[in-house]
Design a protein around this motif. Structure first.
Motif, PDB file in Angstrom:
ATOM      1  N   GLU A   1       0.900  -1.281   0.035  1.00  8.94           N
ATOM      2  CA  GLU A   1      -0.019  -0.061   0.099  1.00  8.94           C
ATOM      3  C   GLU A   1       0.827   1.242   0.233  1.00  8.94           C
ATOM      4  O   GLU A   1       0.608   2.091  -0.611  1.00  8.94           O
ATOM      5  N   ILE A   2       1.893   1.196   0.688  1.00 10.55           N
ATOM      6  CA  ILE A   2       2.936   2.393   0.613  1.00 10.55           C
ATOM      7  C   ILE A   2       3.374   2.679  -0.510  1.00 10.55           C
ATOM      8  O   ILE A   2       3.543   3.529  -0.982  1.00 10.55           O
ATOM      9  N   GLU A   3       3.789   1.436  -1.306  1.00 12.10           N
ATOM     10  CA  GLU A   3       4.627   1.627  -2.481  1.00 12.10           C
ATOM     11  C   GLU A   3       3.521   2.208  -3.569  1.00 12.10           C
ATOM     12  O   GLU A   3       3.642   3.029  -4.283  1.00 12.10           O
ATOM     13  N   GLN A   4       2.175   1.736  -3.614  1.00  7.23           N
ATOM     14  CA  GLN A   4       1.298   2.217  -4.318  1.00  7.23           C
ATOM     15  C   GLN A   4       0.965   3.566  -4.319  1.00  7.23           C
ATOM     16  O   GLN A   4       0.663   4.468  -5.075  1.00  7.23           O
ATOM     17  N   LEU A   5       0.782   4.064  -3.065  1.00  4.30           N
ATOM     18  CA  LEU A   5       0.594   5.637  -2.811  1.00  4.30           C
ATOM     19  C   LEU A   5       1.753   6.351  -3.322  1.00  4.30           C
ATOM     20  O   LEU A   5       1.345   7.394  -3.960  1.00  4.30           O
ATOM     21  N   ILE A   6       2.778   6.052  -3.097  1.00  8.74           N
ATOM     22  CA  ILE A   6       3.926   6.609  -3.760  1.00  8.74           C
ATOM     23  C   ILE A   6       3.848   6.820  -5.372  1.00  8.74           C
ATOM     24  O   ILE A   6       3.891   7.833  -5.803  1.00  8.74           O
ATOM     25  N   ILE A   7       3.662   5.626  -5.795  1.00  7.77           N
ATOM     26  CA  ILE A   7       3.418   5.670  -7.388  1.00  7.77           C
ATOM     27  C   ILE A   7       2.495   6.430  -7.902  1.00  7.77           C
ATOM     28  O   ILE A   7       2.464   7.314  -8.641  1.00  7.77           O
ATOM     29  N   ASP A   8       1.110   6.440  -7.094  1.00  5.75           N
ATOM     30  CA  ASP A   8       0.091   7.077  -7.421  1.00  5.75           C
ATOM     31  C   ASP A   8       0.368   8.727  -7.289  1.00  5.75           C
ATOM     32  O   ASP A   8      -0.249   9.307  -8.112  1.00  5.75           O
ATOM     33  N   THR A   9       0.966   9.010  -6.287  1.00  2.00           N
ATOM     34  CA  THR A   9       1.159  10.455  -5.935  1.00  2.00           C
ATOM     35  C   THR A   9       2.285  10.811  -7.366  1.00  2.00           C
ATOM     36  O   THR A   9       2.111  12.082  -7.762  1.00  2.00           O
ATOM     37  N   LYS A  10       3.054  10.146  -7.507  1.00  2.00           N
ATOM     38  CA  LYS A  10       4.221  10.738  -8.564  1.00  2.00           C
ATOM     39  C   LYS A  10       3.546  10.602  -9.771  1.00  2.00           C
ATOM     40  O   LYS A  10       3.978  11.362 -10.777  1.00  2.00           O
ATOM     41  N   LYS A  11       2.382   9.973 -10.080  1.00  2.00           N
ATOM     42  CA  LYS A  11       1.859  10.040 -11.439  1.00  2.00           C
ATOM     43  C   LYS A  11       1.089  11.280 -11.719  1.00  2.00           C
ATOM     44  O   LYS A  11       0.845  11.586 -12.716  1.00  2.00           O
ATOM     45  N   ARG A  12       0.524  11.828 -10.414  1.00  2.00           N
ATOM     46  CA  ARG A  12      -0.283  13.042 -10.478  1.00  2.00           C
ATOM     47  C   ARG A  12       0.459  14.447 -10.166  1.00  2.00           C
ATOM     48  O   ARG A  12       0.042  15.386 -10.563  1.00  2.00           O
ATOM     49  N   THR A  13       1.847  14.254 -10.064  1.00  2.00           N
ATOM     50  CA  THR A  13       2.625  15.649  -9.926  1.00  2.00           C
ATOM     51  C   THR A  13       3.954  15.235 -10.168  1.00  2.00           C
ATOM     52  O   THR A  13       4.440  14.207  -9.722  1.00  2.00           O
ATOM     53  N   GLY A  14       4.658  16.267 -10.768  1.00  2.00           N
ATOM     54  CA  GLY A  14       6.104  16.187 -10.900  1.00  2.00           C
ATOM     55  C   GLY A  14       7.086  17.058  -9.804  1.00  2.00           C
ATOM     56  O   GLY A  14       7.901  17.085  -9.933  1.00  2.00           O
ATOM     57  N   ASN A  15       6.050  17.676  -9.249  1.00  2.00           N
ATOM     58  CA  ASN A  15       6.592  18.658  -7.918  1.00  2.00           C
ATOM     59  C   ASN A  15       7.148  17.838  -6.898  1.00  2.00           C
ATOM     60  O   ASN A  15       6.421  16.758  -6.613  1.00  2.00           O
ATOM     61  N   PRO A  16       7.834  18.389  -5.934  1.00  2.00           N
ATOM     62  CA  PRO A  16       8.319  17.540  -4.859  1.00  2.00           C
ATOM     63  C   PRO A  16       7.054  17.266  -4.005  1.00  2.00           C
ATOM     64  O   PRO A  16       6.199  18.126  -3.676  1.00  2.00           O
ATOM     65  N   PHE A  17       7.149  16.225  -3.136  1.00  2.00           N
ATOM     66  CA  PHE A  17       6.163  15.757  -2.232  1.00  2.00           C
ATOM     67  C   PHE A  17       6.738  14.941  -0.981  1.00  2.00           C
ATOM     68  O   PHE A  17       8.197  14.831  -1.202  1.00  2.00           O
ATOM     69  N   ALA A  18       6.412  14.833   0.078  1.00  2.00           N
ATOM     70  CA  ALA A  18       7.141  14.235   1.160  1.00  2.00           C
ATOM     71  C   ALA A  18       6.470  12.784   1.427  1.00  2.00           C
ATOM     72  O   ALA A  18       5.033  12.898   1.236  1.00  2.00           O
ATOM     73  N   VAL A  19       6.766  11.833   2.298  1.00  2.00           N
ATOM     74  CA  VAL A  19       6.291  10.740   2.986  1.00  2.00           C
ATOM     75  C   VAL A  19       6.531  10.931   4.461  1.00  2.00           C
ATOM     76  O   VAL A  19       7.643  11.263   4.916  1.00  2.00           O
ATOM     77  N   ASN A  20       5.483  10.918   5.065  1.00  2.00           N
ATOM     78  CA  ASN A  20       5.597  10.999   6.474  1.00  2.00           C
ATOM     79  C   ASN A  20       5.646   9.463   7.062  1.00  2.00           C
ATOM     80  O   ASN A  20       4.724   8.798   7.023  1.00  2.00           O
TER      81      ASN A  20
END
Length: 315
Positions: free
Chosen positions: A49-68
């Motif tokens: 689930e963690i991996e999929q959440l990261i993948i889904d977020t990267k698909k939606r933005t090319g800007n920086p984001f964080a993981v808590n």
């Protein structure tokens, strides 16, 4: 240039708080796309689930984001770290535990490290361990809270006096006036959770958003103080039951079992307020609409600019 913006490569010093298992890619990506820092919290999610959440977020933005990563909550720190490296997540937020053993590995791999604290002592320890940014969170914040119970108003100036790295204020911030206040207290940015719930992109039940819009200044409550497991929730039937259980003296494990992320999902995503809880900070009374994320951030920046001008005139 604002040091938080420079370190994180973002336009506005507005960060999203981690939201445990109710984190979702659409909201976090929208915040990053709007110029802030979107954050996905891993809570107790599985490695898949963690991996999929990261993948889904990267698909939606090319800007920086964080993981808590809530260190004392998740059993999957190692797996989360591996996924972050694999998918080149640029920022990590460490909370709910001692970050010192983990910071060197993140720094070696080029990540910017943010540590969430609730006291001056822990801010100093995080800085010494190599953190780049401190998020100092006051007792007004939603969800899991520290037992110190320091308010944002008192905590921020003390932390900014005690460390040399940038400090981001969290807890009790929901509009541009809160942003201006945080900057006035010495912070260089803000972190918000509750206010981002009531946005169009937030993947939460519409009843949750509506309850925030309808809430007033006294519509949050604290549970778990007796057990040292403090949570700030929006008042609901389930929150009332948790308070009754606590008053009746149920054992700590029973309380913990009733406040797992399963019950968080029931409330926040399913809209079942009789069998699940919903988090909310004390700013709930400031939530009056459900804008787009971009609209909210633009409004906050404009409000902050106007409020700082008012402050200058008043002085």
């Amino acid at each position: 240039m604002n040091p938080v913006c420079q370190l994180l490569n973002i336009r506005y010093p507005i960060l999203q708080g981690g939201m445990g298992n109710v984190s979702n890619a659409p909201l976090s990506a929208a915040i990053s796309e709007a110029g802030g820092l979107g954050t996905i919290g891993i809570g107790t999610l599985s490695p898949v689930e963690i991996e999929q959440l990261i993948i889904d977020t990267k698909k939606r933005t090319g800007n920086p984001f964080a993981v808590n990563i809530p260190l004392s909550v998740t059993p999957f720190v190692k797996e989360a770290v591996q996924s972050m490296f694999q998918y080149e997540v640029p920022v990590v937020v460490l909370s709910a535990g001692n970050p010192a053993p983990y910071i060197p590995k993140f720094k070696e791999n080029g990540l910017t490290v943010i540590c969430v604290v609730a006291s001056v002592k822990h801010a100093q320890k995080a800085e010494k361990a190599g953190a780049d940014i401190i998020v100092a969170e006051g007792y007004e914040a939603a969800g899991i809270n520290a037992t110190e119970e320091s308010t944002t108003m008192t905590l921020i100036p003390q932390v900014t006096d005690a460390v040399k790295i940038p400090v981001v204020a969290a807890g009790g911030i929901g509009d541009g006036r809160g942003l201006a206040a945080a900057l006035s207290l010495g912070a260089t940015g803000v972190q918000m959770g509750t206010r981002f719930i009531a946005t169009q992109e937030g993947v939460f039940h519409e009843s949750y958003k509506q309850k925030l819009v309808e809430a007033n200044d006294t519509d949050t409550t604290i549970v778990g103080r007796k057990y040292g497991k403090i949570r700030r929730l929006l008042k609901t039937a389930y929150a009332e039951q948790l308070q009754k259980d606590e008053a009746a003296g149920v054992d700590q494990q029973t309380f913990i079992d009733k406040t797992t992320e399963e019950f968080h999902l029931r409330g926040a995503v399913q809209g079942n307020f009789a069998e699940g809880f919903i988090n909310s900070g004390q700013i709930a009374g400031l939530v009056g609409d459900v804008p787009t994320v971009d609209g909210l951030i633009q409004r906050m920046v404009k409000e902050a600019e106007q409020q700082l001008k008012v402050i200058e005139r008043l002085l």
